[in-house]
Write an enzyme that holds these catalytic residues in place. Structure first.
Site, PDB file in Angstrom:
ATOM      1  N   ARG A 169       0.828  -1.227   0.000  1.00 42.10           N
ATOM      2  CA  ARG A 169       0.000   0.000   0.000  1.00 42.10           C
ATOM      3  C   ARG A 169       0.856   1.267   0.000  1.00 42.10           C
ATOM      4  NH1 ARG A 169      -2.777  -3.755  -0.749  1.00 42.10           N
ATOM      5  NH2 ARG A 169      -4.649  -4.390   0.377  1.00 42.10           N
ATOM      6  N   SER A 244     -10.986   0.313   3.329  1.00 39.44           N
ATOM      7  CA  SER A 244     -10.234   0.140   4.584  1.00 39.44           C
ATOM      8  C   SER A 244      -9.802   1.505   5.086  1.00 39.44           C
ATOM      9  CB  SER A 244      -8.998  -0.714   4.353  1.00 39.44           C
ATOM     10  OG  SER A 244      -9.365  -1.935   3.791  1.00 39.44           O
ATOM     11  N   GLU A 340      -5.414   4.830   5.996  1.00 38.02           N
ATOM     12  CA  GLU A 340      -5.104   4.522   4.594  1.00 38.02           C
ATOM     13  C   GLU A 340      -5.506   5.653   3.642  1.00 38.02           C
ATOM     14  OE1 GLU A 340      -5.616   0.456   2.713  1.00 38.02           O
ATOM     15  OE2 GLU A 340      -6.855   1.676   1.392  1.00 38.02           O
TER      16      GLU A 340
END
Ligand code: FAD
Ligand code: NAP
Length: 352
Positions: A169, A244, A340
């Site tokens: 990520r 998320s 995130e």
């Protein structure tokens, strides 16, 4: 040239959390040639430029004194390259193309490698920013090159997969090229031969349960991923969310051993030697917060990693709630969860 921009523009339809928010200028780029013009405009107005796709990984605060630039170019084509062998194909896609439509396009054209990434919201241009991933596959597994504009140098650049410094990520676009690279195209390296990736146990379990033989096609995998996602992940059009909300913590063995003593049942995924991924959702669930609601924000009842908007909220309310969740996890496990999605305008000014 597109001269069209809007002032004091309502952003609630331009991010999937649909928070109440406005920006000073909203200036779409319908062609890559518009990008330098939009940066010149922003320079004259003394405002930063914020590129966006569909806003599925963004949180907007109440007001952005900035130029919001949605990337809207939508082309897709197979390109030739002498260095690529016949089992592969390079697909060049412009930034505004919908990610899930790319997956479908590839399957219709018998090109493989994207099936596990079915139904991820968003655009091609945003995919490299956080190196999108799901069900055991990451963009970095199939990305060949990224093409874009670097405003600080006023140049167009092509970055190789290695140049992008992909991690879990994460990519160079969140570090050295943070706010200094507008992605206009991505080039994917797909295969003509299908090699299923079934490393993710829930996916294999779903396929074994729903199909009679084990000879699963890429379409079967794509359908299975869509079905699993539709069961668990709330549709942002019905329950506004940004996927998320927290990243899974990446920790070393010492931390794993300490946590394991207190919580032997904690899920642990080994990434490589002395690097482990923990489940942020599991920590939140253990704090008893699954389904917890305060005012207009809640932890989703089926998925503790996803925060949803239940009434009419703004960014401050959401971020106060998420800080409170972070505190609860920290107090119980001494693990600091990080967010995130990108928070705007904060991200323009914070360099961390
Ligand atoms: P945006 O949210 O608009 O932008 C994201 C970031 O990229 C911002 O910082 C923005 O400034 C920047 N940006 C956007 N376009 C460009 C560009 N062309 N050039 C430079 N910078 C740009 N993510 C996963 O990895 N895996 C998943 O399985 C997944 N599932 C999700 C499920 C749901 C329900 C939701 C809401 C989100 C999910 N996400 C997932 C997160 C999200 O879909 C991805 O991060 C996606 O790539 C964001 O695309 P976007 O076009 O909406 O980008
Ligand atoms: P899940 O299957 O309930 O698993 C929970 C977490 O455990 C996931 O975050 C996943 O990490 C990790 N995990 C599970 N099995 C694993 C394995 N065998 N190897 C390594 N890690 C494993 O996850 P979910 O929430 O329903 O999501 C399914 C997939 O879609 C995941 O890959 C997830 O990343 C992706 N997704 C992402 C978002 C987003 O906004 N980023 C939103 C929804 C779904 P990983 O996340 O690293 O896979």
């Amino acid at each position: 040239m597109n001269e069209l921009y809007y002032e004091h523009y309502n952003l609630s339809d331009h991010h999937t959390f649909q928070l109440s928010s406005r920006c000073r200028y909203f200036y779409p780029a319908d062609h890559e040639s518009h990008i330098p013009t939009i940066f010149n405009f922003a320079l004259k107005k003394n405002k930063p430029v914020i590129p966006i796709g569909t806003g599925s990984n963004i949180i907007f605060r109440e007001y952005l004194d900035a130029v919001i630039m949605p990337l809207r170019m939508k082309n897709i084509a197979i390109i030739s390259n002498a260095n690529i062998d016949k089992t592969q194909a390079l697909l060049k896609i412009s930034a505004g193309y919908s990610w899930h439509q790319i997956v479908q396009w590839s399957l219709q054209n018998n090109l493989y490698g994207l099936e596990n990434l079915s139904l991820i919201p968003g655009t091609a241009g945003a995919a490299p920013i956080q190196n999108i991933g799901a069900y055991g596959v990451e963009l970095s597994d199939i990305l060949h090159e990224v093409i874009g504009y670097q405003p600080s140098k006023k140049i167009w650049r092509t970055l190789s997969n290695q140049d992008c410094q992909f991690k879990y990520r994460d990519s160079i676009f969140k570090h050295a090229l943070r706010h200094d690279f507008i992605i206009t195209h991505i080039i994917l390296n797909l295969t003509h031969q299908f090699h299923p990736n079934l490393t993710y146990p829930p996916l294999k379990k779903y396929l074994s349960h729903h199909y009679e033989n084990n000879n699963w096609s890429a379409q079967d995998i794509s359908h299975a991923v869509c079905a699993i996602r539709n069961q668990k992940i709330p549709n942002p059009n019905k329950k506004p969310n940004a996927g998320s909300f927290f990243k899974n913590p990446i920790v070393n063995q010492k931390t794993v051993l300490q946590l394991k003593k207190k919580s032997p049942q904690m899920p642990i995924y080994k990434v490589k030697a002395n690097v482990f991924k923990l489940s942020a959702g599991w920590f939140i669930e253990q704090c008893g917060l699954k389904g917890y609601q305060k005012n207009n924000i809640a932890v989703h009842t089926d998925h503790a990693l996803i925060l949803i908007q239940t009434g009419s909220a703004n960014g401050t309310e959401l971020l106060d709630f998420s800080s409170w969740v972070v505190d609860q996890v920290y107090l119980k496990f001494n693990i600091l969860l990080t967010l995130e999605p990108t928070i705007y305008p904060d991200a323009i000014y914070n360099q961390a």
